[in-house]
Design a protein around this motif. Structure first.
Motif, PDB file in Angstrom:
ATOM      1  N   ASP A 184       0.830  -1.200   0.000  1.00 47.22           N
ATOM      2  CA  ASP A 184       0.000   0.000   0.000  1.00 47.22           C
ATOM      3  C   ASP A 184       0.866   1.252   0.000  1.00 47.22           C
ATOM      4  OD1 ASP A 184      -2.374  -1.280  -0.141  1.00 47.22           O
ATOM      5  OD2 ASP A 184      -3.072  -0.792   1.874  1.00 47.22           O
ATOM      6  N   VAL A 185       1.932   1.209   0.795  1.00 44.49           N
ATOM      7  CA  VAL A 185       2.920   2.288   0.837  1.00 44.49           C
ATOM      8  C   VAL A 185       4.283   1.638   0.660  1.00 44.49           C
ATOM      9  CG1 VAL A 185       3.964   4.122   2.213  1.00 44.49           C
ATOM     10  CG2 VAL A 185       1.498   3.708   2.369  1.00 44.49           C
ATOM     11  N   THR A 186       5.099   2.189  -0.219  1.00 41.94           N
ATOM     12  CA  THR A 186       6.387   1.580  -0.544  1.00 41.94           C
ATOM     13  C   THR A 186       7.519   2.597  -0.397  1.00 41.94           C
ATOM     14  OG1 THR A 186       6.300   2.152  -2.893  1.00 41.94           O
ATOM     15  CG2 THR A 186       5.225   0.096  -2.228  1.00 41.94           C
ATOM     16  N   PHE A 187       8.744   2.100  -0.565  1.00 38.84           N
ATOM     17  CA  PHE A 187       9.896   2.998  -0.561  1.00 38.84           C
ATOM     18  C   PHE A 187       9.756   4.066  -1.646  1.00 38.84           C
ATOM     19  CE2 PHE A 187      12.051  -0.586   1.621  1.00 38.84           C
ATOM     20  CZ  PHE A 187      12.614   0.112   2.672  1.00 38.84           C
ATOM     21  N   ALA A 188       9.226   3.674  -2.787  1.00 35.44           N
ATOM     22  CA  ALA A 188       9.074   4.647  -3.873  1.00 35.44           C
ATOM     23  C   ALA A 188       8.136   5.775  -3.475  1.00 35.44           C
ATOM     24  CB  ALA A 188       8.550   3.947  -5.130  1.00 35.44           C
ATOM     25  N   ASP A 189       7.149   5.477  -2.634  1.00 39.33           N
ATOM     26  CA  ASP A 189       6.230   6.519  -2.176  1.00 39.33           C
ATOM     27  C   ASP A 189       6.941   7.524  -1.281  1.00 39.33           C
ATOM     28  OD1 ASP A 189       3.949   5.472  -3.490  1.00 39.33           O
ATOM     29  OD2 ASP A 189       3.734   3.971  -1.916  1.00 39.33           O
ATOM     30  N   LEU A 190       7.967   7.072  -0.556  1.00 38.95           N
ATOM     31  CA  LEU A 190       8.754   8.010   0.244  1.00 38.95           C
ATOM     32  C   LEU A 190       9.446   9.022  -0.656  1.00 38.95           C
ATOM     33  CD1 LEU A 190      10.507   5.663   2.861  1.00 38.95           C
ATOM     34  CD2 LEU A 190       8.266   6.738   2.989  1.00 38.95           C
ATOM     35  N   ASP A 191       9.890   8.566  -1.827  1.00 34.09           N
ATOM     36  CA  ASP A 191      10.568   9.461  -2.763  1.00 34.09           C
ATOM     37  C   ASP A 191       9.624  10.528  -3.318  1.00 34.09           C
ATOM     38  OD1 ASP A 191      12.733   7.789  -2.386  1.00 34.09           O
ATOM     39  OD2 ASP A 191      12.374   6.640  -4.211  1.00 34.09           O
ATOM     40  N   ARG A 192       8.350  10.162  -3.500  1.00 33.42           N
ATOM     41  CA  ARG A 192       7.414  11.053  -4.190  1.00 33.42           C
ATOM     42  C   ARG A 192       6.552  11.885  -3.252  1.00 33.42           C
ATOM     43  NH1 ARG A 192       6.704   6.132  -7.541  1.00 33.42           N
ATOM     44  NH2 ARG A 192       4.974   5.580  -6.167  1.00 33.42           N
ATOM     45  N   ASP A 225      17.314  11.392   0.736  1.00 29.29           N
ATOM     46  CA  ASP A 225      17.465  11.635  -0.695  1.00 29.29           C
ATOM     47  C   ASP A 225      16.297  12.456  -1.219  1.00 29.29           C
ATOM     48  OD1 ASP A 225      18.779  10.879  -3.385  1.00 29.29           O
ATOM     49  OD2 ASP A 225      16.710  10.216  -3.655  1.00 29.29           O
ATOM     50  N   ALA A 226      15.090  12.133  -0.730  1.00 33.19           N
ATOM     51  CA  ALA A 226      13.908  12.882  -1.168  1.00 33.19           C
ATOM     52  C   ALA A 226      13.941  14.315  -0.653  1.00 33.19           C
ATOM     53  CB  ALA A 226      12.645  12.172  -0.686  1.00 33.19           C
ATOM     54  N   VAL A 227      14.440  14.498   0.564  1.00 30.34           N
ATOM     55  CA  VAL A 227      14.539  15.843   1.131  1.00 30.34           C
ATOM     56  C   VAL A 227      15.539  16.679   0.343  1.00 30.34           C
ATOM     57  CG1 VAL A 227      15.351  17.134   3.143  1.00 30.34           C
ATOM     58  CG2 VAL A 227      13.814  15.187   3.456  1.00 30.34           C
ATOM     59  N   VAL A 228      16.701  16.097   0.025  1.00 35.63           N
ATOM     60  CA  VAL A 228      17.772  16.846  -0.641  1.00 35.63           C
ATOM     61  C   VAL A 228      17.415  17.165  -2.090  1.00 35.63           C
ATOM     62  CG1 VAL A 228      20.163  16.707  -1.440  1.00 35.63           C
ATOM     63  CG2 VAL A 228      19.570  15.942   0.870  1.00 35.63           C
ATOM     64  N   HIS A 229      16.838  16.202  -2.786  1.00 37.60           N
ATOM     65  CA  HIS A 229      16.640  16.372  -4.234  1.00 37.60           C
ATOM     66  C   HIS A 229      15.223  16.789  -4.620  1.00 37.60           C
ATOM     67  CE1 HIS A 229      20.203  13.615  -4.109  1.00 37.60           C
ATOM     68  NE2 HIS A 229      20.622  14.511  -4.980  1.00 37.60           N
ATOM     69  N   ARG A 230      14.238  16.511  -3.759  1.00 35.82           N
ATOM     70  CA  ARG A 230      12.860  16.836  -4.139  1.00 35.82           C
ATOM     71  C   ARG A 230      12.132  17.664  -3.083  1.00 35.82           C
ATOM     72  NH1 ARG A 230      14.428  12.275  -6.246  1.00 35.82           N
ATOM     73  NH2 ARG A 230      14.171  11.087  -4.324  1.00 35.82           N
ATOM     74  N   LYS A 231      12.892  18.153  -2.110  1.00 31.68           N
ATOM     75  CA  LYS A 231      12.354  19.081  -1.111  1.00 31.68           C
ATOM     76  C   LYS A 231      11.155  18.503  -0.351  1.00 31.68           C
ATOM     77  CE  LYS A 231      15.417  21.933  -2.614  1.00 31.68           C
ATOM     78  NZ  LYS A 231      16.689  22.083  -1.871  1.00 31.68           N
ATOM     79  N   VAL A 232      11.183  17.219  -0.101  1.00 32.42           N
ATOM     80  CA  VAL A 232      10.134  16.604   0.713  1.00 32.42           C
ATOM     81  C   VAL A 232      10.211  17.159   2.130  1.00 32.42           C
ATOM     82  CG1 VAL A 232       9.338  14.425   1.726  1.00 32.42           C
ATOM     83  CG2 VAL A 232      10.052  14.516  -0.664  1.00 32.42           C
ATOM     84  N   TRP A 277       8.632  -3.874   5.795  1.00 29.71           N
ATOM     85  CA  TRP A 277       7.521  -3.112   6.381  1.00 29.71           C
ATOM     86  C   TRP A 277       6.463  -2.791   5.334  1.00 29.71           C
ATOM     87  CZ3 TRP A 277       6.478   1.627   4.243  1.00 29.71           C
ATOM     88  CH2 TRP A 277       7.504   2.254   3.531  1.00 29.71           C
ATOM     89  N   GLU A 278       6.861  -2.742   4.065  1.00 31.42           N
ATOM     90  CA  GLU A 278       5.900  -2.487   2.989  1.00 31.42           C
ATOM     91  C   GLU A 278       4.971  -3.667   2.752  1.00 31.42           C
ATOM     92  OE1 GLU A 278       8.594  -0.914  -0.493  1.00 31.42           O
ATOM     93  OE2 GLU A 278       9.548  -2.555   0.595  1.00 31.42           O
ATOM     94  N   GLY A 279       5.369  -4.865   3.244  1.00 33.36           N
ATOM     95  CA  GLY A 279       4.685  -6.092   2.868  1.00 33.36           C
ATOM     96  C   GLY A 279       5.321  -6.728   1.652  1.00 33.36           C
ATOM     97  N   ARG A 280       6.502  -6.267   1.272  1.00 32.11           N
ATOM     98  CA  ARG A 280       7.211  -6.789   0.111  1.00 32.11           C
ATOM     99  C   ARG A 280       7.993  -8.043   0.508  1.00 32.11           C
ATOM    100  NH1 ARG A 280       8.898  -3.985  -4.336  1.00 32.11           N
ATOM    101  NH2 ARG A 280       8.549  -2.021  -3.215  1.00 32.11           N
ATOM    102  N   PRO A 281       7.746  -9.192  -0.137  1.00 31.97           N
ATOM    103  CA  PRO A 281       8.518 -10.392   0.187  1.00 31.97           C
ATOM    104  C   PRO A 281       9.944 -10.298  -0.346  1.00 31.97           C
ATOM    105  CG  PRO A 281       7.049 -10.820  -1.644  1.00 31.97           C
ATOM    106  CD  PRO A 281       6.741  -9.435  -1.183  1.00 31.97           C
ATOM    107  N   GLY A 286      -0.567  12.426  -1.843  1.00 33.26           N
ATOM    108  CA  GLY A 286       0.626  11.611  -1.693  1.00 33.26           C
ATOM    109  C   GLY A 286       1.304  11.711  -0.342  1.00 33.26           C
ATOM    110  N   ALA A 287       0.786  12.529   0.563  1.00 34.57           N
ATOM    111  CA  ALA A 287       1.395  12.675   1.883  1.00 34.57           C
ATOM    112  C   ALA A 287       1.286  11.365   2.658  1.00 34.57           C
ATOM    113  CB  ALA A 287       0.728  13.802   2.657  1.00 34.57           C
ATOM    114  N   LEU A 288       2.258  11.135   3.538  1.00 32.67           N
ATOM    115  CA  LEU A 288       2.344   9.864   4.267  1.00 32.67           C
ATOM    116  C   LEU A 288       2.446  10.103   5.761  1.00 32.67           C
ATOM    117  CD1 LEU A 288       5.016   8.019   2.065  1.00 32.67           C
ATOM    118  CD2 LEU A 288       2.533   7.771   1.927  1.00 32.67           C
TER     119      LEU A 288
END
Length: 859
Positions: free
Chosen positions: A429-437, A461-468, A678-682, A520-522
């Motif tokens: 439902d929420v993944t590492f990629a969602d942290l980036d976006r 990385d998201a904070v530095v490059h995408r101002k999250v 934690w994402e549920g990813r095997p 997209g907020a988490l």
């Protein structure tokens, strides 16, 4: 939705929804070695060449680091259109790792340009002028880019006849990382990683010209006299060690042998090693690793490349803390307690028969007046999905009970309802990629750097490059939050639910509510929120109110496996509620039994309390670390009092010391299995080392057979087939928790509310014996506000005693910006375990007093 698919080489969950294809951006056309190509605008020439299969040598270039152009090895000949539109040759060869492709550009690499080839030969000759010829004893020998490119892009013989530059070596920039400065080619990969990725700027370039070198700002080592190095602050000149949780990554990305690991140094050569892919077992991030072993011994672990999870980075704990699996106290044969009360080796047949007889007697005691009846299961929190499923099935089928709980930590009924309602069966439902976006991420009960290292790096990385924007509800702003440029929403322990409910209703939190209302907020909640009454309920309400997506990020590797496999008193595999009769019938049919126990079982704390009170006849315990339990002292007494105890363990422990039967099980390197992030990813992994040790599911299958029950989980394939058949639950789910926030405790003068969380490197058993790694752990301190320190009469750096009726901890005080009447302690620092010493956890009221000693603290 299924919770498992077939074998360990296949995906274990349905594929994530495919994101809509974004419109293609602006592209440019240019040529490399006469081959025309079209790439997105802004693409570096070296990347475009890679896509065409054209190799350009390089040292400083790394795809996850910003271009530096430091080594100059990637020089190419470049022709570009001028203002008149005509092609003109650039006067000098250009570094392809910093050069962006432009329309009409023509690039010639060393393959087609004698000028580029000569330039690369010249750069290689310059790099080798002072480089030592110690390849036979260098740890990088055999996998060294400098060796390889000296052969492919260097001169056949040297023209250098002078004396090479030398330095004293090695320099221990930490207890774990050693530096050979004379090997360094100044590519700056290590300093760029430290600054850009980890945010730990402890090493940098020193001096200028021929004396330029990499190191910590230590004036005694680097030979500075008088002034500090240019650009260094007074704090930098203290010569602090390379105190980073991610320092081992610099060793792996170093293109020469300048940075080496103290634990691996001179132990092997790369060509002597056998490499096996694996998954790190320390946290719920599921980091891909590479296990390098020789003659049945693991000698090192490296980060694996997996863009979806850990990219190319891992924590130092994942990299270096692996010797626990082969420690001297490893249990290799079953043990049975004899009549004299001592554990002695036994055959598997004997041990299983004794265990089965003891468990049967515990379920049906000879004396009907005996109150110690029944057997419960405490598997621990570090299991693979297959082993977790086996423990749950063993409890329900072989023992006929729902008294099974995989939570080896503070927990609550509210948390259990949250896991059943919001987590179980909801994979990806929420993944590492969602942290980036995500435009904004709120952390609640979660210290990302300490408890979720890879998520921390992805967030940074998201904070530095995408101002999250990152926000945290906590008692203080940790150094990790500062490196995320995060915003602290201060909350005294136990008041987190009040703060969460205030987002959207409290005008002072209006900006936070607006951020979380963005698409997209988490909201990421940690397992520590279980200790806050109303915390999970408030988090669910916040997600519903703002539209932010909610995810649970536990600390241990097996927590998500336990939820999916039904290792909860009220939850069956796939998110099936125990209270739902249809769910029980569904599971009973799949298992081929008459019925599944319908009564909700007891939690870990309730099981231990029952054993302590003499109301439990037996316990089956997996890899349980007692120091992590809410009250370790009560747990020890409970294990002492339970009539019959069976332990499945890798190493000797406090549990095995008390067990009647000890059954050895295989560590991760000696079995195949699947961890779940934690994402549920095997995250399936193969067996790295040949071994006769059996995985937990095989041992439980044989124990069930001794009890006269067929579990059917002898092989990994059988477990996968059964989980595939079960699939997920499509019926009614557990209801959302709705627990009101509790009133904050009354704090008398001289007292404070305890805040605490685990540090990444602490006194845990899976890092014991790692002397080099232990030296990089943060020193335990007690953090208090300036107001609290003044009220208690403690100065910064002086000893502070924190006590309860159970005991006292004395640590150096560090005055920190945080709420008054709050004290923060590390949960399980080496020699300073909060739960062991004080018998309390976060939110409890403790007493403060000046301590008897002064200790220099390192933050």
């Amino acid at each position: 939705m299924t919770i498992l698919s077939s074998g360990p080489t296949t995906s274990l969950v349905p594929a994530a929804p495919v994101a809509p294809v974004e419109p293609a951006g602006e592209t440019v056309s240019f040529t490399v070695d006469g081959i025309e190509t079209e790439v997105p605008k802004g693409t570096l020439v070296i990347r475009a060449a890679e896509q065409l299969g054209i190799q350009i040598p390089r040292f400083c270039d790394h795809p996850l680091l910003a271009p530096a152009g430091a080594c100059r090895q990637c020089l190419v000949e470049v022709w570009a259109p001028g203002r008149d539109g005509k092609l003109a040759k650039m006067p000098k060869p250009q570094a392809s790792c910093t050069l962006e492709a432009t329309p009409g550009m023509q690039v010639k690499t060393q393959h087609t340009s004698p000028e580029a080839d000569k330039a690369q030969h010249g750069v290689m000759e310059l790099l080798l002028i002072n480089h030592p010829l110690d390849c036979p004893v260098c740890d990088k020998g055999g996998e060294c880019p400098l060796q390889n490119q000296a052969m492919s892009n260097g001169r056949a013989s040297t023209r250098f006849v002078d004396v090479k530059r030398t330095f004293p070596k090695p320099i221990a920039i930490s207890t774990q990382i050693l530096l050979d400065r004379e090997r360094c080619i100044l590519c700056q990969r290590c300093t760029r990683f430290s600054e850009e990725i980890a945010g730990d700027v402890f090493i940098d370039l020193q001096k200028r010209g021929a004396n330029q070198q990499i190191g910590t700002f230590d004036t005694s080592v680097l030979g500075f006299v008088g002034d500090a190095p240019l650009g260094a602050s007074a704090e930098d000149t203290s010569g602090r060690p390379f105190a980073s949780y991610f320092s081992g990554n610099t060793v792996q990305i170093c293109p020469v042998g300048a940075l080496t690991s103290a634990a691996y140094r001179f132990r092997s050569r790369p060509f002597d090693l056998v490499s096996t892919p694996g998954v790190a077992e320390h946290d719920a991030q599921g980091s891909a690793i590479r296990i390098d072993h020789r003659r049945g011994v693991v000698l090192r672990r490296l980060a694996g490349e997996d863009p979806t999870v850990n990219q190319e980075w891992i924590t130092d704990k994942d990299r270096f803390a692996f010797t626990w699996q082969s420690a001297p106290d490893r249990i290799t044969t079953p043990l049975v307690r004899n009549a004299a009360g001592e554990l002695e080796p036994a055959s598997w047949v004997e041990a299983l028969d004794v265990a089965a007889a003891g468990l049967q007697a515990a379920q049906q005691p000879d004396d009907p007046r005996d109150t110690a009846v029944g057997v419960a299961v405490l598997p621990g929190g570090r299991l693979t999905l297959e082993d977790a499923y086996a423990y749950g099935k063993f409890a329900r089928v072989a023992l006929g009970t729902n008294d099974v709980d995989g939570r080896a930590r503070p927990h609550s009924a509210e948390e259990e309802a949250f896991l059943g309602h919001h987590v179980a069966g909801r994979t990806l439902d929420v993944t590492f990629a969602d942290l980036d976006r995500a435009p904004a991420v709120l952390l609640v009960g979660l210290e990302a750097e300490e408890e979720a290292g890879i998520a921390f790096l992805r967030l940074r990385d998201a904070v530095v490059h995408r101002k999250v924007r990152v926000l945290s509800v906590a008692a203080l702003a940790s150094r990790g939050l500062e490196r995320l440029s995060g915003t602290l929403l201060p909350a005294a322990p136990g008041t987190e639910a009040e703060v969460l409910d205030g987002i959207g209703t409290d005008p002072s939190l209006a900006a936070t509510a607006e951020l979380l209302g963005s698409a997209g907020a988490l909201v990421l909640v940690g397992e520590r929120l279980a200790g806050v009454p109303g915390g999970f309920s408030a988090a669910v309400r916040l997600a519903q109110r703002t539209g932010a997506r909610l995810a649970w990020v536990p600390r241990r590797v097996g927590e998500r496996s336990a939820v999916e496999a039904g290792l909860l008193p009220s939850l069956l595999p796939g998110g099936r509620p125990v209270a739902d009769s249809a769910a029980r019938v569904d599971l009973a049919a799949a298992w081929g039994i008459d019925h599944v126990p319908s009564e909700t079982g007891r939690s870990t704390s309730e099981i231990l309390a029952a054993a302590h009170a003499g109301l439990l006849g037996g316990l089956v315990v997996g890899g349980l670390e007692l120091a992590d339990l809410p009250d370790p002292a009560l747990a020890r007494e409970a294990l002492d009092r339970v009539p019959f105890l069976v332990s499945l363990e890798v190493r000797q422990s406090e549990v095995t010391d008390r067990a009647d039967v000890v059954l050895p099980v295989a560590p991760p390197t000696e079995k195949s299995g699947t961890f779940v992030t934690w994402e549920g990813r095997p995250r399936p992994f193969p067996q790295a080392l040949s071994s006769h040790a059996m995985a937990d599911h095989r041992v439980l299958d044989r124990l069930a057979d001794a009890l006269g029950v067929e579990l059917g989980l002898q092989t990994l394939e059988a477990v996968h087939a059964e989980l595939d058949q079960l699939g997920g639950w499509d019926g009614a789910r557990v209801g959302a928790p709705d627990v009101p926030a509790s009133e904050p405790p009354v704090v008398a003068p001289g007292s404070a509310v305890l805040a605490t969380w685990h540090l990444l490197l602490d006194g845990g058993r899976l890092q014991s014996g790692e002397q080099f790694l232990a030296g990089t752990a943060k020193r335990p301190v007690a953090r208090i506000s300036a107001g609290t320190a003044a009220a208690v009469g403690v100065q910064d750096g002086a000893g502070l005693s924190v006590s309860t009726d159970a005991g006292t901890l004395t640590l150096p005080a560090v005055v920190t910006e945080m709420p008054d009447h709050v004290v923060w302690l590390p949960t399980n620092a080496a020699g300073a375990g909060v739960r062991d010493a004080l018998h309390v956890d976060a939110g409890a009221v403790v007493r403060l007093a000046p301590g008897p000693r002064t200790v220099e603290a390192r933050s």
